[in-house]
Design a protein around this motif. Structure first.
Motif, PDB file in Angstrom:
ATOM      1  N   ARG A   8       0.840  -1.212   0.000  1.00  0.00           N
ATOM      2  CA  ARG A   8       0.000   0.000   0.000  1.00  0.00           C
ATOM      3  C   ARG A   8       0.874   1.261   0.000  1.00  0.00           C
ATOM      4  NH1 ARG A   8      -4.706   1.562   4.361  1.00  0.00           N
ATOM      5  NH2 ARG A   8      -5.347   3.441   3.294  1.00  0.00           N
ATOM      6  N   SER A   9       1.917   1.263   0.819  1.00  0.00           N
ATOM      7  CA  SER A   9       2.827   2.413   0.869  1.00  0.00           C
ATOM      8  C   SER A   9       3.575   2.572  -0.441  1.00  0.00           C
ATOM      9  CB  SER A   9       3.818   2.248   2.023  1.00  0.00           C
ATOM     10  OG  SER A   9       3.151   2.279   3.264  1.00  0.00           O
ATOM     11  N   SER A  10       3.935   1.458  -1.046  1.00  0.00           N
ATOM     12  CA  SER A  10       4.635   1.505  -2.330  1.00  0.00           C
ATOM     13  C   SER A  10       3.739   2.121  -3.409  1.00  0.00           C
ATOM     14  CB  SER A  10       5.062   0.094  -2.733  1.00  0.00           C
ATOM     15  OG  SER A  10       5.833   0.131  -3.892  1.00  0.00           O
ATOM     16  N   GLY A  52       7.747  28.437  -9.805  1.00  0.00           N
ATOM     17  CA  GLY A  52       6.481  27.940  -9.283  1.00  0.00           C
ATOM     18  C   GLY A  52       6.728  26.976  -8.135  1.00  0.00           C
ATOM     19  N   TRP A  53       5.773  26.897  -7.236  1.00  0.00           N
ATOM     20  CA  TRP A  53       5.971  26.009  -6.096  1.00  0.00           C
ATOM     21  C   TRP A  53       4.658  25.374  -5.668  1.00  0.00           C
ATOM     22  CZ3 TRP A  53       3.579  27.504  -1.475  1.00  0.00           C
ATOM     23  CH2 TRP A  53       3.115  28.818  -1.439  1.00  0.00           C
ATOM     24  N   GLY A  54       4.783  24.329  -4.906  1.00  0.00           N
ATOM     25  CA  GLY A  54       3.626  23.615  -4.403  1.00  0.00           C
ATOM     26  C   GLY A  54       4.079  22.578  -3.405  1.00  0.00           C
ATOM     27  N   ASP A  55       3.141  21.843  -2.869  1.00  0.00           N
ATOM     28  CA  ASP A  55       3.520  20.793  -1.940  1.00  0.00           C
ATOM     29  C   ASP A  55       2.534  19.637  -1.992  1.00  0.00           C
ATOM     30  OD1 ASP A  55       1.374  21.923  -0.605  1.00  0.00           O
ATOM     31  OD2 ASP A  55       2.367  22.010   1.322  1.00  0.00           O
ATOM     32  N   LEU A  56       3.005  18.512  -1.512  1.00  0.00           N
ATOM     33  CA  LEU A  56       2.217  17.298  -1.388  1.00  0.00           C
ATOM     34  C   LEU A  56       2.468  16.767   0.013  1.00  0.00           C
ATOM     35  CD1 LEU A  56       3.354  15.653  -4.751  1.00  0.00           C
ATOM     36  CD2 LEU A  56       1.093  16.598  -4.295  1.00  0.00           C
ATOM     37  N   VAL A  57       1.564  15.945   0.520  1.00  0.00           N
ATOM     38  CA  VAL A  57       1.778  15.345   1.831  1.00  0.00           C
ATOM     39  C   VAL A  57       1.762  13.831   1.690  1.00  0.00           C
ATOM     40  CG1 VAL A  57       0.902  15.094   4.189  1.00  0.00           C
ATOM     41  CG2 VAL A  57       0.794  17.317   3.050  1.00  0.00           C
ATOM     42  N   ALA A  58       2.814  13.204   2.193  1.00  0.00           N
ATOM     43  CA  ALA A  58       2.920  11.749   2.225  1.00  0.00           C
ATOM     44  C   ALA A  58       2.580  11.275   3.633  1.00  0.00           C
ATOM     45  CB  ALA A  58       4.346  11.326   1.860  1.00  0.00           C
ATOM     46  N   PRO A  59       2.040  10.072   3.778  1.00  0.00           N
ATOM     47  CA  PRO A  59       1.654   9.601   5.105  1.00  0.00           C
ATOM     48  C   PRO A  59       2.832   9.350   6.046  1.00  0.00           C
ATOM     49  CG  PRO A  59       1.323   7.871   3.472  1.00  0.00           C
ATOM     50  CD  PRO A  59       1.693   9.118   2.730  1.00  0.00           C
ATOM     51  N   THR A  60       4.009   9.063   5.481  1.00  0.00           N
ATOM     52  CA  THR A  60       5.205   8.826   6.304  1.00  0.00           C
ATOM     53  C   THR A  60       6.432   9.407   5.598  1.00  0.00           C
ATOM     54  OG1 THR A  60       5.794   6.722   5.254  1.00  0.00           O
ATOM     55  CG2 THR A  60       4.256   6.613   7.150  1.00  0.00           C
ATOM     56  N   TYR A  61       7.509   9.556   6.369  1.00  0.00           N
ATOM     57  CA  TYR A  61       8.759  10.041   5.795  1.00  0.00           C
ATOM     58  C   TYR A  61       9.289   9.042   4.763  1.00  0.00           C
ATOM     59  CZ  TYR A  61      13.226  12.407   5.454  1.00  0.00           C
ATOM     60  OH  TYR A  61      14.321  13.092   4.981  1.00  0.00           O
ATOM     61  N   ALA A  62       9.175   7.747   5.055  1.00  0.00           N
ATOM     62  CA  ALA A  62       9.671   6.714   4.134  1.00  0.00           C
ATOM     63  C   ALA A  62       8.941   6.772   2.790  1.00  0.00           C
ATOM     64  CB  ALA A  62       9.518   5.333   4.768  1.00  0.00           C
TER      65      ALA A  62
END
Length: 108
Positions: A8-10, A52-62
């Motif tokens: 799932r993380s992959s 230009g800039w933006g961001d995304l959020v991942a559930p974990t650092y890994a």
């Protein structure tokens, strides 16, 4: 150094890498920085070659680390110096910052 992720993380890392790649393509390339934001996960801050800039959020650092590795972008340890200077801001950002920080006009 890549770490082995659960399936799932992959899949999440692959999806984020695709989004990072799309951002990079739209902005003539991109660089990034990973910022741990607590239990919410890790923010992937992206800065394009065009400013230009933006961001995304991942559930974990890994997951975030795997995503930027798959996307093949340069990742900075900190958001300072030459990297931060690449960000171009416009009237929206200045109005928003003024509205939040010093009681300036609020965004609608």
């Amino acid at each position: 150094m890549s770490r082995r992720l659960f399936p799932r993380s992959s899949r999440r890392a692959a999806k984020l890498a695709k989004e990072i790649g799309a951002f990079a393509q739209a902005h003539g390339g991109a660089e990034g920085q990973l910022a741990y934001i607590g239990h919410e996960g890790t923010r992937i801050v992206l800065v394009g070659e065009d400013g230009g800039w933006g961001d995304l959020v991942a559930p974990t650092y890994a997951v975030a680390q795997s995503a930027v590795e798959k996307a093949g972008i340069t990742v900075h340890e900190d958001f300072d110096g030459e990297f931060a200077a690449k960000v171009e801001t416009g009237p929206y950002e200045w109005t928003r910052m003024a509205g939040i920080q010093v009681g300036g006009p609020k965004n609608k």
